[in-house]
Structures are given as C-alpha cells and as structure tokens.
Enzyme design. Structure first.
Site, mmCIF file in Angstrom:
data_model
loop_
_atom_site.group_PDB
_atom_site.id
_atom_site.type_symbol
_atom_site.label_atom_id
_atom_site.label_comp_id
_atom_site.label_asym_id
_atom_site.label_seq_id
_atom_site.Cartn_x
_atom_site.Cartn_y
_atom_site.Cartn_z
ATOM 1 N N HIS C 104 0.831 -1.218 0.000
ATOM 2 C CA HIS C 104 0.000 0.000 0.000
ATOM 3 C C HIS C 104 0.862 1.264 0.000
ATOM 4 C CE1 HIS C 104 -3.765 -1.878 0.220
ATOM 5 N NE2 HIS C 104 -4.121 -1.654 1.473
ATOM 6 N N TYR D 50 -6.478 4.291 10.850
ATOM 7 C CA TYR D 50 -6.741 3.263 9.834
ATOM 8 C C TYR D 50 -6.140 3.727 8.507
ATOM 9 C CZ TYR D 50 -9.933 0.881 13.025
ATOM 10 O OH TYR D 50 -10.463 0.204 14.094
ATOM 11 N N GLU D 51 -5.630 2.784 7.724
ATOM 12 C CA GLU D 51 -4.880 3.152 6.528
ATOM 13 C C GLU D 51 -5.731 3.892 5.489
ATOM 14 O OE1 GLU D 51 -3.430 -0.709 5.579
ATOM 15 O OE2 GLU D 51 -5.206 -1.306 4.488
ATOM 16 N N SER D 52 -7.055 3.744 5.576
ATOM 17 C CA SER D 52 -7.914 4.453 4.629
ATOM 18 C C SER D 52 -7.916 5.962 4.878
ATOM 19 C CB SER D 52 -9.344 3.921 4.710
ATOM 20 O OG SER D 52 -9.844 4.028 6.024
ATOM 21 N N GLY D 53 -7.474 6.409 6.054
ATOM 22 C CA GLY D 53 -7.390 7.848 6.281
ATOM 23 C C GLY D 53 -7.834 8.397 7.621
#
Lengths: 260, 288, 288, 260
Positions: C104, D50-53
């Site tokens: 990622h 969280y990696e989504s933001g």
C-alpha cells in the site's frame, strides 16, 4: 499626448497574451495585474493559481502579497503550497506561467537573485521563489517587466530561471518539459523569441515609442523582426477595467500597489 | 502531547540556542509573536529555515539571533527588500549569515520529505539555473527506470517548528484553514512543535478532511490572539499593510532598527504589550 | 474540460482496449457503475491498477477485460478472498493475468509521483520482504546525502482514471469528502479522468481547503446516483454489506459467476437497470 | 468450564498490550477488535489510525471494512491514504502497529501473500496491504492471530512483512527504524521475542491451555521462557465491553464480523 501611461500599455499588452480558459500560474506584482486584467476583460474563464495555494482565484482587488485573504476567499479551493508545486505545476497542469524579473538576457533567461558576484553582492534581490520551476514546467511562459539597460542586460549576473538558455534547441536538449518564454512584454514593446535562434526579437512597438528608445533601453544589440507591428493602443474597455481595478486596489490597501 | 502554556514558557523550554527553527506561514498566519519572544529571550545561533523569510525573520536576523538561513524568497511582500537580511548578507551586520538558497518548489518538497521521514526529496527542477553552483546541497540523480536526471534536496527536519493557527480546543488539538502554505508539513517534519492560536474553543467545528493537527504531535499550544500581526488570521483579523510599508523605513537604518527592537520587543513583556506600544508609536508617527 | 454526459458515452469515448485504467476508491466511493459499463461494452486487454482491487475488479477480471493488475491488497473486504482474481492467478481462467504486486505504501507513493509529474517515487519500504524478488519494478537507491538505501517504485500514470464522488456543479467541478483514499492523486496522475457523481448541484457548498477537482482536469462527469453500490457515498447512502457476503457464493463458481454477469451486467442497459434486476434476484434469493 | 471463549481470551489479552495514549495503526479484523476493546476499557486515550485515512477513529461498532463510514464520522480528521503512509507511518508518528497474518515464523516474520510457490500458488492470499511498512516503521508491532500448525510454520512460503528477520540484531543491521514485533497474542498464549535471539518464546499461557497444546499448534519446536506465567482471565469489565461491542457490531452489520 497619449491618454494612457506606458505602464498601462504594458499591462494591457501583457493581459492580451493570456488566452481565455488558460490555467495561469501568477507571480505577484505586474504579472498579477496583467492576469487579473485579462480575467476582467477578454478571459473570464482564465484560471489563476497563486503559489500560496489558491486555485481559481478571482480577486476583486489586486493582492498586495502572494497570500492575501482575498485570494483564498474567491478561489475554487485552496490547497497546500506543497501541492501547488507538486501536483499542479510539476504535474504539468499549468498552461501559462506569468513572470517578472530584475534582469533578463537576450534568450529570456531571468535573474531575481543577486546583482554583482553571488558571494559579494552589490544588491541582494529576494531570490528564486517559484520562478525556476515555473520557467521549467509551465507549458509556456509570459514575461512582463519595464525595459531599461539595467534590466535588459547583455550578461546576467546570475541565472535564476531559464528562458531559452543559450538559444536554439538548448531547452529541448536539456529535457525541460515546457516551451519556455513565448513573449516579453515591456513598457516599450513586445518581443518574441526568434523561431530558430530563440533570441528575443521586437515584434510590436507600442504607439509613440521609437526604435531608438528600444535600442537605448536594451543592454545588447536588440534585433527587430522583419515585420514589426504597432501595438494596438489600450481600448476604452481595457483602460476602464485596469483603472477601476487599480482604484479598487488603492482604496483597499491604501497608497501601495501590489508589489514583488 | 500538547501542553497549554504561555508563549514565554514554550519558547523558553522548547527553543534552545543553536537549534534549527522553522517559523512558517505563507503571508497568512505568520507567527510574529513567537518570533518576538525569541528575540526577547535572546536566543542565539539559530539555524533558521523558511520559504519566505519576511519581517519577523528580518527582525530575528537584525537582532543577531540567526547563524544561518535556508530559504527560497526573502522580501517584504508587496513592498520590496528586507534590509536587515540584505545588510547581513551584503555587509555581515550584525554578524555573518550563512545562507543556503533554494527554490520554492525545492523547499516545499524538502518539508514534505521531512514530514515523510525521508532524508531527501526528488523534484523536476533547477535545470539551467545557477543556484546549484552556489548550493552544494542541491544535487542530481538518475531515475532508476527512465534514466532521466532529476534534482534532489535534503529534507528539512527542524528541531522546532512554530506556526500560528486559528483555533485549538481545550485538549490542544489545532485547526487551521485558508492559505495553509507548508505549515502542516513543517509541523510534522519537526521534533518539537509550538502552535500559537487566535482562540481556544470547547470543540473544533471542523469540516470533514479539515487541516487538523492532533494534540499528540504538538509540544505546546499558546493562546496569543492577534499573534500573527501584522500578518493575518483568516476569520479573525486582517493584514496590516501599513506595518509592512512602515517597516521599510524602520529597517533601512541600523540604529533606527536597533532602537525600534529595543523599545518594541526587548523592553516589552509580551506581544500584547508590544501591540500597545506599537499602536502608540504609530499614532505618534502619523500625527507627526 | 469536463463534459456532462452519460456514463455509456464516457466509457465508450474515453476508455480504449489496451488502456491502463485505475478505478480507485478505498472501500468508500468505489466506481462500480463505471466498472459494469466497461464489462457491458466488452473492453479488452486493460492494464488495471488499484491499491485494493475488490468486487468490481473481480468482475472485470472474471469477465476477461483485464490483461494485467498492479495492486497491493486483493480481497473481499470483511469477507475473504476474491475468487475470480484467485482463479485467474491460480488457474489462468478466463485467461492468464499478469500481476505486479506492491505494498500500500508503495502504491500510494506511486500515485503521488504520478500526480507530481515524476517518473518514480522513493519510500522507506520492503526491507526484508520477498516482494522485490518477484517484482523487478521495485528497486533500491542510495540517498545522495546520507547513503541510506531506500526503495523506489515507478509512478502510476493511467491512461484513464475513474472515480465516484458526491457532487458536481453544472460546470463540472467536483467535490468529494470523507474517506478520500488515493482518489485525488489517481485523478491528477491520469491522462483522462471520468467522474461519476451522486448529485449535480447548482453550487458546491465546499468548506475552505475541501477536496475539489476543478472542471478543467476532468474529461467527463456522469450523473450516476448510487453509482458506488454496493460500496457507499458518505452523506448519500450506506454500504450494502449483504452484497459483499453474497458475492462470495456467486463468485466461487465459474458458471454461476458467468450467468450472474450475463444477467446483471451484459443484459442490462445501465446501472439503474442493474440495480432493479439485482433487487429482484436478491429478494428471490432471500425468499428461497 | 470457562465462562469465555478462547477467541475472547485472545482479544482481551491483545487489547491489554495497547498502552493508553498510544498511537496505533490498526489492521482490520482481529487487530481492530483488540484495539477498539482497549480503547473502550483501559486505553480511552489510544489514538486509532486506519490506513484508509481516519485519524483518531472512535467507532461504536467494529468496522467491517478498512474504510467504513463509521471510521470517518468518528475520527478527529480524515486525511488522504497517501498522507497516512507518508506523514504518519513513514514519518515515525506510529507507536504501535497492530497486525494479523496468515502465516508467522519463529522470528515473527509474516506472510499474507501466498501459500505455495509464488508463480504457481496453492492459495493466493490478499497480499501485502499496509503490512510491510507498518512492520518496518511503527515503533513497535503487536501481532494477534489464532495459533495452529498451518499458521505457525517452520518456514514461511513467502516473507511479506518482516519481524526479526533471521533473529539477533538482524533488524537493526538492516536499518529498520522500528523495534519490530514485541508480542504475539494467540488464542492459546502470549509469546515475546527472546531479548537476544529474538526467537518467539512463550511467556504466558492462557488459563486451561497446556504446554502440549501449544507445542502441537506450532510448526517449530516452540520455546518456553524460564518463567512462564498464566494469563489473567478476562475480567467482567473486559468481557462485558467485548461482548457489547460484538453485539452492537452484529446488529449493525448483520451476521458477519469484521474480517480481513
């Protein structure tokens, strides 16, 4: 007696070069005046980007600084300065970079760093700012500055930002993405780079200005195109828009105009 | 974790002689109050970093606080030169100032690299410019895929970054909006972070995706309303353009400058007193 | 300059066989309607790029539209495997799929590099991982200042990026909010950009510093309410978690998958019709 | 008969390892359950990223995906995914990376890529996601996964993300910024790396579990510390919080739990 000043002629002539709908990276001062005049006259769809972050700024008065609140309030959005330089300029999204400078040479290379030797300067100028990468990455560059022997020099004391380097296809050979300067608009005339040598060549002279004045105001033996036109004087519409803009600006900021 | 404290405490405890210090602000939200406090406390040998050193850096340099300056555009925006910066560079007054000069694109990328924990940044820049000849920190590498030549610059990693923002909540979370410049990057690139704010609120009413610095990246939050003066804080106050004009005259002359700093900064207790003294002196000047 | 047109027109005119296509969305705002239209129009040999290929990429791959996939996590979020992706990788059905696998952090940086006009990105990554052994696009360079070794990855520069957003105005300026993923970077890295939106409004009521894509970076804006289904659009609709669960059973079997695609995608005129057909078939399934 | 399941013991034991106030980069599934349980019990000031933001997410139900709206709505702010990986993870702002995996070896290296040969896989797993750089850059790493011979293997089929590499000071020599895995919490026990060899060593056994069960569930000759404790069973507070969380989640999402 003309009914307009040489500075007004310069701003109007510079404004005319910005195509409607163009995405324009705007330097503060004369470029900002010209770009906003264009937006208020023939180029209502021009998109003005300032390096402080505003995209699509539509100021009603000229900004005094590159980060005036007016720019943020009238913009479509405001992004971080880092994003401006990375995604928008370096990303190839800028049609026209609009620059000024303290010194220019015959190939439209620019100096905004220092007069005299770098390590023992006669005059220390503000420095590069955004210019080196605007000059490199904008699809094309317009330059607006007052003409005179101290500004239009035979040899730059310092190359801050490239124009056509040492001429010819030097720019393309250096791998620069943009076309470089396509016009220099002064208070006396309009110059464009020769298609082959890329040396600045007078293509249009402002009304009432003589060739001798231009020669006298240039630090190298300036060339004139085979066909030199006369610049169309400011129209009433242009002049009214420019004066109204400057009057609004003076009222908003006090006596000063938008500077460097 | 953000501590709410006075600016005096924050500068005293977090900025040390010899530190690398970035006070960022792109015309908007310039941390003038913090700059004054650094002068007031007589900090020395600072390695200053800033894209657009303006009046507050002119004051720091003229006051002898700076050892070096990494920058990309040094001027009085809308007015002209920074006379104290020029005097230091041209004449070495009050002492020699090492300057390391970059472009805006380079500095912006260098802050991004700093915030990203990288030692350097890559950019498409400087082709044909003389700047790399006078700054051996600007280097070039080849792309490992295309072979293209690209410029590199060392990351900015300040010991301390200082910024001014609109709001903090009582826990010390900070919100800023409008022209953001490189403040977020400068904040996250730093080992220690001081934020002065216009207002302390119970709860930040932030839009989704607003520019927020959480309390746990901040060392100290200081409530200094108007702390960006003569710069501005969008939604709170306006830029005092007259100050920028007046500064040109004050800063041209070494004695005038020194007297001004003594009276307005060194002899005042804090930024609020500076504002009072400055208001009086500028009224007198206008009356004269 | 953004043209407001139908999704059918946009896909027909802007996505060509053999293109490199990124349809981004990090769980939120996944452009499912556009993916269906690509299948419906029988596009072939696409080089797909996406950090998190999920159901819509499973459908594209199972339908034979994809030649290759650059990605960093391929799963059915919250459920398990992508069976069509696995079948293509493990068994080469419906044909061989070249995969180029990254992390990622790498992909996020690769999009940033693409948006930034750089040919590659630098990151602190992959140390000790086997991924570089199986992907020769992951390389390593030395920092020109510290000598540290850092990983590099080629920029993502899609021919076409497709995203879904909440709003566009009538001029074609687009606003999105909430979880933004890498959509802005993917949008600005692309040569052509298609945006499907929930709503067309007279004026975007955007906060300062909101995530806006101006009309002049967009090739086509298509009004497709619910176009992210079964993903969601914050402020408009919710994620249909049941669809993700149901997909597991549909996609396990080649024949079941093919029949489903035929009935729901190839035999429907557009996404609105797909929604109606799907609502009927899922009610029948629940009743059974 | 115990009044809790082995999965509950695992989640509770994992949650306890997250210090209050820690900034935690949360993987979806078991790590997300543990991190949120910590936040709802002893660590109310833990910051979940969280990696989504989302930064500072405070979900009331467990997210089914890494980008659920609940995460955005309850967060202090939501930044682009690119920023999460650049400014927050790589920038050194993460105290604890909380990971799961399909396979782990004795030095806590992780596989989430493939079972069997890479080019002719027996089972294709989802892939790396954020794990390689979380494993590298977080100041420390916690791993939570169910223990069994197919998961705790003598030799990984593929090293997706590093733990302590081949042991000893290999990690430091490789220049990795973070400390690496400091604990592996399973449904049977808690392991920590030996201070010198960095080989995973059982330091605490969950109540009712035997050493034989642990040996049987491990694909290498597992070592036990000189002093092996017994894990404190879940308290009523912990169990109530976990069950309430999972019940709210089941009601919100239907039958499914937060997955990969």
């Amino acid at each position: 007696m003309s009914s307009y000043t040489t500075n007004e002629m310069m701003s109007v002539a510079a404004a005319r070069r910005l195509p409607d709908g163009a995405v324009c990276f705007v330097g503060i001062g004369l470029p900002s005046t010209a770009a906003n005049l264009a937006r208020l006259t023939h180029a209502p769809e021009a998109v003005l980007i300032y390096e402080s972050g505003p995209i699509g700024a539509k100021p009603t008065v000229l900004p005094l600084s590159i980060g005036d609140g007016e720019l943020a309030e009238t913009a479509d959005t405001v992004v971080p300065t880092s994003e401006i330089f990375r995604y928008w300029l370096q990303g190839g999204r800028i049609d026209v970079g609009f620059l000024g400078a303290a010194q220019i040479d015959r190939h439209a290379n620019l100096n905004t760093t220092v007069i005299g030797p770098y390590d023992a300067p006669k005059t220390r100028l503000p420095g590069a700012g955004g210019a080196p990468e605007i000059a490199g990455s904008a699809k094309e560059v317009l330059i607006v500055m007052r003409q005179g022997k101290r500004a239009f020099v035979n040899q730059l004391d310092f190359v801050t930002s490239v124009g056509h380097m040492d001429g010819g296809d030097a720019r393309a050979r250096a791998g620069l993405p943009g076309k470089g300067p396509v016009a220099v608009i002064t208070d006396l005339c309009i110059m464009e780079p020769d298609p082959v040598s890329r040396e600045l060549t007078v293509v249009s002279i402002h009304p009432g200005v003589t060739r001798e004045q231009i020669v006298e105001a240039t630090g190298w033996p300036i060339r004139f195109a085979a066909q030199v036109g006369e610049t169309v004087p400011p129209t009433t519409t242009e002049l009214d828009a420019l004066r109204a803009l400057e009057e609004r600006t003076a009222q908003a900021h006090g006596k000063t105009k938008g500077g460097e | 974790m953000a501590e709410l404290c006075s600016l005096r405490e924050a500068v005293s405890q977090l900025i040390h002689d010899g530190d690398t210090v970035a006070m960022e602000g792109f015309t908007h939200l310039i941390p003038h109050a913090a700059g004054h406090e650094v002068i007031r406390q007589g900090k020395r040998d600072l390695s200053l970093v800033r894209m657009t050193p303006d009046l507050v850096y002119d004051q720091l340099i003229g006051s002898g606080a700076a050892k070096s300056l990494r920058f990309s555009w040094g001027g009085n925006p809308g007015v002209g030169s920074l006379h104290r910066l020029r005097d230091a560079v041209e004449k070495g007054w009050p002492h020699k100032l090492d300057i390391r000069e970059h472009s805006h694109a380079d500095m912006a990328n260098a802050y991004v690299a700093g915030a990203s924990g990288l030692p350097f940044a890559v950019l498409r820049g400087y082709t044909g410019s003389d700047l790399p000849k006078h700054n051996d920190h600007i280097r070039f590498i080849q792309c490992p895929y295309t072979g293209e030549t690209l410029a590199t610059t060392p990351a900015v990693r300040p010991d301390v970054t200082v910024i001014h923002a609109q709001q903090a909540d009582r826990q010390g979370n900070v919100l800023l909006w409008g022209i953001l410049g490189v403040q977020k990057e400068a904040a996250l690139a730093a080992k220690r972070l001081i934020v002065t704010v216009e207002e302390i609120v119970d709860k930040l009413e932030a839009a989704p995706n607003a520019c927020i610095l959480p309390k746990w990246v901040i060392s100290a939050v200081c409530h200094v309303p108007g702390g960006a003066f003569p710069s501005y804080a969008q939604g709170y106050n306006e830029r005092d353009n007259r100050f920028y004009l007046a500064w040109d005259a004050i800063s041209r002359d070494r004695e005038a400058f020194t007297a001004w700093i003594q009276r307005h900064v060194r002899d005042t207790a804090d930024f609020a007193e500076f504002r009072r003294v400055y208001a009086e002196s500028s009224q007198l000047a206008e009356a004269a």
